[in-house]
Enzyme design. Structure first.
Site, short mmCIF file in Angstrom:
data_model
loop_
_atom_site.label_atom_id
_atom_site.label_comp_id
_atom_site.label_asym_id
_atom_site.label_seq_id
_atom_site.Cartn_x
_atom_site.Cartn_y
_atom_site.Cartn_z
N ALA A 54 0.84 -1.20 0.00
CA ALA A 54 0.00 0.00 0.00
C ALA A 54 0.87 1.25 0.00
CB ALA A 54 -0.93 0.00 1.20
N SER B 178 9.88 3.50 6.81
CA SER B 178 9.55 2.13 7.19
C SER B 178 10.46 1.67 8.31
CB SER B 178 9.73 1.20 5.98
OG SER B 178 9.54 -0.14 6.37
N PHE C 131 -10.02 -19.62 -5.34
CA PHE C 131 -9.80 -19.18 -3.97
C PHE C 131 -11.14 -19.19 -3.23
CE2 PHE C 131 -6.36 -17.00 -1.49
CZ PHE C 131 -5.31 -17.69 -2.05
N GLN D 90 -10.08 -11.57 11.30
CA GLN D 90 -10.17 -12.81 10.53
C GLN D 90 -9.25 -13.90 11.07
OE1 GLN D 90 -8.80 -13.20 6.15
NE2 GLN D 90 -11.00 -13.48 6.12
N HIS E 164 -7.73 -17.40 9.90
CA HIS E 164 -7.52 -18.19 8.68
C HIS E 164 -7.65 -19.66 9.05
CE1 HIS E 164 -5.62 -19.86 5.12
NE2 HIS E 164 -5.56 -18.66 4.58
N LEU F 142 1.27 -19.66 8.17
CA LEU F 142 0.18 -19.82 7.22
C LEU F 142 0.44 -20.95 6.24
CD1 LEU F 142 -2.50 -18.48 6.28
CD2 LEU F 142 -1.14 -17.37 4.52
N GLU G 116 -4.33 -20.53 1.45
CA GLU G 116 -5.61 -21.00 0.92
C GLU G 116 -5.45 -21.58 -0.49
OE1 GLU G 116 -9.12 -18.68 2.09
OE2 GLU G 116 -9.39 -18.31 -0.05
N ARG H 145 -13.68 -17.78 4.64
CA ARG H 145 -12.81 -18.15 5.77
C ARG H 145 -13.52 -18.22 7.10
NH1 ARG H 145 -7.42 -14.73 3.93
NH2 ARG H 145 -6.88 -16.20 2.29
N HIS I 245 -5.30 -13.89 11.46
CA HIS I 245 -4.62 -13.66 10.18
C HIS I 245 -4.71 -12.22 9.68
CE1 HIS I 245 -3.09 -14.54 6.21
NE2 HIS I 245 -4.22 -14.23 5.62
N TYR I 246 -5.81 -11.53 9.93
CA TYR I 246 -6.06 -10.28 9.21
C TYR I 246 -7.11 -9.48 9.96
CZ TYR I 246 -7.32 -7.21 5.32
OH TYR I 246 -7.55 -6.12 4.52
N ARG J 4 -13.03 -10.84 4.97
CA ARG J 4 -12.35 -10.60 3.70
C ARG J 4 -12.19 -11.90 2.92
NH1 ARG J 4 -7.02 -11.41 2.02
NH2 ARG J 4 -6.20 -11.79 4.11
N SER K 103 -6.96 -8.80 -0.37
CA SER K 103 -6.24 -7.80 0.41
C SER K 103 -5.10 -7.18 -0.39
CB SER K 103 -5.69 -8.42 1.69
OG SER K 103 -4.83 -7.50 2.30
N LEU K 104 -4.35 -8.02 -1.10
CA LEU K 104 -3.30 -7.46 -1.95
C LEU K 104 -3.95 -6.48 -2.93
CD1 LEU K 104 -1.05 -10.57 -2.74
CD2 LEU K 104 -0.74 -8.81 -1.00
C1 FAD Z 1 1.33 -14.86 5.85
C2 FAD Z 1 0.37 -13.98 5.09
C3 FAD Z 1 -0.07 -14.35 3.84
C4 FAD Z 1 -0.96 -13.53 3.13
N1 FAD Z 1 -1.36 -13.92 1.88
C5 FAD Z 1 -2.18 -13.10 1.18
C6 FAD Z 1 -2.55 -13.43 -0.16
O1 FAD Z 1 -2.12 -14.42 -0.73
N2 FAD Z 1 -3.37 -12.59 -0.82
C7 FAD Z 1 -3.87 -11.45 -0.25
O2 FAD Z 1 -4.61 -10.72 -0.89
N3 FAD Z 1 -3.51 -11.11 1.02
C8 FAD Z 1 -2.68 -11.91 1.73
N4 FAD Z 1 -2.33 -11.54 3.01
C9 FAD Z 1 -2.73 -10.23 3.53
C10 FAD Z 1 -1.87 -9.15 2.89
O3 FAD Z 1 -0.59 -9.66 2.64
C11 FAD Z 1 -1.74 -7.92 3.77
O4 FAD Z 1 -3.00 -7.50 4.23
C12 FAD Z 1 -1.11 -6.78 2.98
O5 FAD Z 1 0.06 -7.21 2.34
C13 FAD Z 1 -0.81 -5.58 3.88
O6 FAD Z 1 -0.08 -4.65 3.14
P1 FAD Z 1 0.19 -3.20 3.69
O7 FAD Z 1 0.94 -2.48 2.64
O8 FAD Z 1 -1.09 -2.63 4.17
O9 FAD Z 1 1.09 -3.42 4.98
P2 FAD Z 1 2.50 -4.17 5.22
O10 FAD Z 1 2.97 -4.92 4.05
O11 FAD Z 1 2.33 -4.91 6.50
O12 FAD Z 1 3.51 -2.96 5.43
C14 FAD Z 1 3.47 -2.15 6.58
C15 FAD Z 1 4.62 -1.17 6.50
O13 FAD Z 1 4.49 -0.24 7.58
C16 FAD Z 1 5.75 -0.05 8.17
N5 FAD Z 1 5.54 0.37 9.56
C17 FAD Z 1 4.67 -0.13 10.46
N6 FAD Z 1 4.79 0.51 11.64
C18 FAD Z 1 5.76 1.45 11.48
C19 FAD Z 1 6.34 2.42 12.32
N7 FAD Z 1 5.98 2.58 13.61
N8 FAD Z 1 7.30 3.21 11.81
C20 FAD Z 1 7.72 3.08 10.51
N9 FAD Z 1 7.20 2.16 9.68
C21 FAD Z 1 6.23 1.36 10.15
C22 FAD Z 1 6.43 -1.38 8.05
O14 FAD Z 1 7.83 -1.25 8.16
C23 FAD Z 1 5.99 -1.81 6.66
O15 FAD Z 1 6.85 -1.27 5.69
C24 FAD Z 1 -1.44 -12.34 3.72
C25 FAD Z 1 -0.99 -11.97 4.98
C26 FAD Z 1 -0.11 -12.78 5.67
C27 FAD Z 1 0.30 -12.35 7.05
#
Ligand code: FAD
Length: 559
Positions: A15, A34, A114, A227, A229, A239, A242, A273, A337-338, A372, A377-378
């Site tokens: 994101a 980050s 899925f 959520q 999983h 994990l 799925e 889920r 999980h989420y 979800r 989520s991706l």
């Molecule tokens: C094991 C696993 C498998 C998954 N598989 C799937 C899938 O196949 N398909 C799907 O759609 N979703 C999947 N999900 C869910 C999905 O991956 C996540 O919801 C999504 O990637 C979150 O992305 P994000 O960019 O919001 O946050 P993140 O990728 O978690 O990034 C958060 C960022 O914030 C930064 N940050 C946090 N706190 C601070 C702070 N205090 N100071 C500075 N930086 C900070 C971190 O360093 C990081 O860079 C999965 C989740 C997990 C845990």
């Protein structure tokens, strides 16, 4: 030090990087912070894939309906329409950026099935989809000239006259505090999985940005929707994607029965889920589990499919349990999980606070409602990351620079210094964190009731009091993780409290909120969002927002 940028993005997961890239494309000065190197963000752990209705016979409307049904009708349908209709172009763009998506025998982008989806619309790269996306976006971020402050840890949002004007961060390499002054801040800090123990989430998923936004006055929404999983590995809780069931794996109880036939005769293992996690919990509670688990059976898929499409989970099961899934079933249980909830935003990522945006797992747009769908989520991170990057970059062009911030930075330096010198009084962050996680898992998990939730609330409040005397064990400046762990625990406690209040407030069962004392979904009273606002030293104020319904009136939900 004070450093100026137009847009500061807190978080370098999918994101955050997608938001930063879009803002930079729109001609403004962007920085991303980050607390870990960008490619160590939890997005990199995503295994199964990303959804889009691109294939023949599919449409964004069918994707939208599946998402809304999956959400148990709590998702805002206008937001779901945005996400699902814009999904195809985002997938194509990712492929053009360099993501090596799986291609089928015809050489075209291929999909896998899925959960909760009526069509196979999940695009993937083996079982390392998140990693492939994250590395590609990191390449693009570097190329775009966005400034990345890596291993900088955010401690506070800088608010001026009710607007968000920057983020204070510890540069972890030196221990120095800096203010990144901005015209807009996008929170993209990911989920709060580690508020629960165990969880599939990385240890860094501690809800930091959610708590920072909440404390700054941003409302949180749907926080009760957590959520579980259905397939997390026995013991460690890793994990098992799925995608295993998407490729055809079975779930078996101790009698070797595919028990999902009794809970979701049509979709079986690929029901959504919440449904599968509840079914497993019942099987285990009624004595048909094995040592607190059920079995994920992939044997009939054969070695070739497992090794070509699911090599990572094959390796994880082998490393952590010594089980080769080619020849033996794998014990799994539902695990946290989420979070579907988070910082409430509109479809441009804007919160009600001027200059404060949120995107990704920390945000609640809301597209996931009560539950979800896997691989949505991706998609959410990319669509709403892009949209918040665009909207914030337009907004900053209307905002004047400011010169203040010295005093705020000095006050934050004093606050952290006081924390560092607090004497040891017997409490450690590690013990409190474990107690919190176990409490949330036991009382605010798959099934909930009033008595358990009240216990959870009392427990969280007590942990908050004990937190006031947690000392930082390490007094040094360089990479002081003892300090960041203590700060993270503070964020986690705020998130936990909001989750418990949300769960107590919602007196019905919907999606991931299953209350044994209110077992039915109750649209007459509860087809609405629970919105929480932070109040210092008091429980949050609670408010409601209507669910936006466009084309899909609520129906009974069966799979
Ligand atoms: C094991 C696993 C498998 C998954 N598989 C799937 C899938 O196949 N398909 C799907 O759609 N979703 C999947 N999900 C869910 C999905 O991956 C996540 O919801 C999504 O990637 C979150 O992305 P994000 O960019 O919001 O946050 P993140 O990728 O978690 O990034 C958060 C960022 O914030 C930064 N940050 C946090 N706190 C601070 C702070 N205090 N100071 C500075 N930086 C900070 C971190 O360093 C990081 O860079 C999965 C989740 C997990 C845990």
């Amino acid at each position: 030090m004070i450093l100026d940028h137009d847009v500061v993005v807190l978080g370098a997961g999918l994101a955050g990087m997608r938001a930063g890239l879009e803002a930079a494309r729109n001609g403004v000065n962007v920085a991303i912070v980050s607390k870990v190197h960008p490619v160590r963000s939890h997005s990199g752990a995503a295994q199964g894939g990303i959804n889009a209705a691109l294939g023949a016979g599919d449409s964004w409307e069918i994707h939208a309906f599946d998402t809304i049904k999956g959400s148990d009708y709590l998702a805002d349908q206008d937001a779901v329409e945005v996400m699902t209709s814009e999904a195809p172009q985002d997938i194509i763009e990712l492929e053009h950026m360099g993501v090596i998506f799986y291609r089928n025998d015809e050489g075209k982008l291929g999909t896998r099935a899925f959960g909760g989806a009526s069509k196979a619309r999940t695009y993937f790269v083996g079982d390392i989809t998140g990693q492939a996306l994250l590395y590609t976006l990191y390449d693009q971020t570097l190329k775009s000239g966005v400034k990345v402050y890596e291993e900088w840890f955010a401690t506070a949002l800088y608010m001026v006259d009710g607007a968000c004007r920057g983020v204070v961060c510890i540069d972890m390499m030196t221990g120095e505090l800096n203010l990144l002054r901005a015209k807009a801040v996008i929170i993209a800090s990911g989920g709060m999985g580690r508020v629960y123990e165990p969880s599939t989430n990385a240890l860094i998923c501690t809800g930091d940005g959610i708590a920072l936004a909440y404390r700054a006055g941003a409302p949180l929404m749907d926080m009760e929707m957590v959520q579980y999983h259905p397939t997390t590995l026995k013991g460690s809780g890793f994990l098992m994607t799925e995608a295993a069931r998407g490729e055809g794996a079975y779930l078996l109880n101790r009698d070797g029965e595919r028990f999902m036939q009794r809970y979701a005769p049509k979709m079986m293992e690929l029901a959504s889920r919440d449904v599968v996690s509840r079914a497993e919990t019942i099987e285990i509670a009624e004595g048909r589990g094995i040592d607190g688990n059920v079995l994920l059976d992939l044997r009939h898929l054969g070695r070739d499919v497992i090794m070509s499409k699911l090599p990572q989970i094959h390796e994880i099961a082998l490393d952590f349990l010594g089980i080769d899934m080619v020849t033996d079933p794998v014990p799994v249980r539902p695990g946290m999980h989420y979070i579907m909830g988070g910082v409430r935003t509109d479809t441009d990522g804007a919160t009600p606070i001027p200059g404060l945006y949120a995107a990704g797992e920390c945000a609640c747009v809301s597209v996931h409602g009560g539950n979800r769908l896997g691989a949505n989520s991706l998609l959410d991170t990319l669509v709403f990351g892009r949209r918040s990057g665009l909207a914030s970059s337009a907004y900053v062009k209307t905002v004047a620079a400011i010169a203040s911030g010295e005093e705020f930075l000095a006050a934050e330096q004093r606050r952290i210094a006081a924390l560092m010198t607090r004497p040891y009084a017997g409490e450690t962050h590690a013990r409190l964190r474990l107690e919190l996680g176990m409490l949330m898992d036991a009382k605010v998990g798959v099934y909930r009731d009033e008595a358990g939730l009240q216990e959870a609330l009392a427990g969280v409040e007590q942990l908050k009091r004990r937190y006031q005397s947690v000392a930082v064990g390490d007094k040094s400046r360089v990479y002081n993780q003892a300090l960041t762990f203590v700060l993270e625990l503070g964020y986690m406690l705020d998130c936990a409290e909001a989750t418990v209040h949300g769960a107590i407030t919602r007196k019905e069962s919907r999606g991931a909120q299953s209350r044994t004392d209110y077992p039915q979904r109750n649209d007459a009273d509860w087809l609405k969002h629970v919105v929480l606002r932070y109040q210092d030293g008091q429980p949050p104020s609670i408010d409601y927002l209507p669910v936006t319904i466009t084309k899909w009136p609520p129906q009974e939900r069966t799979y």
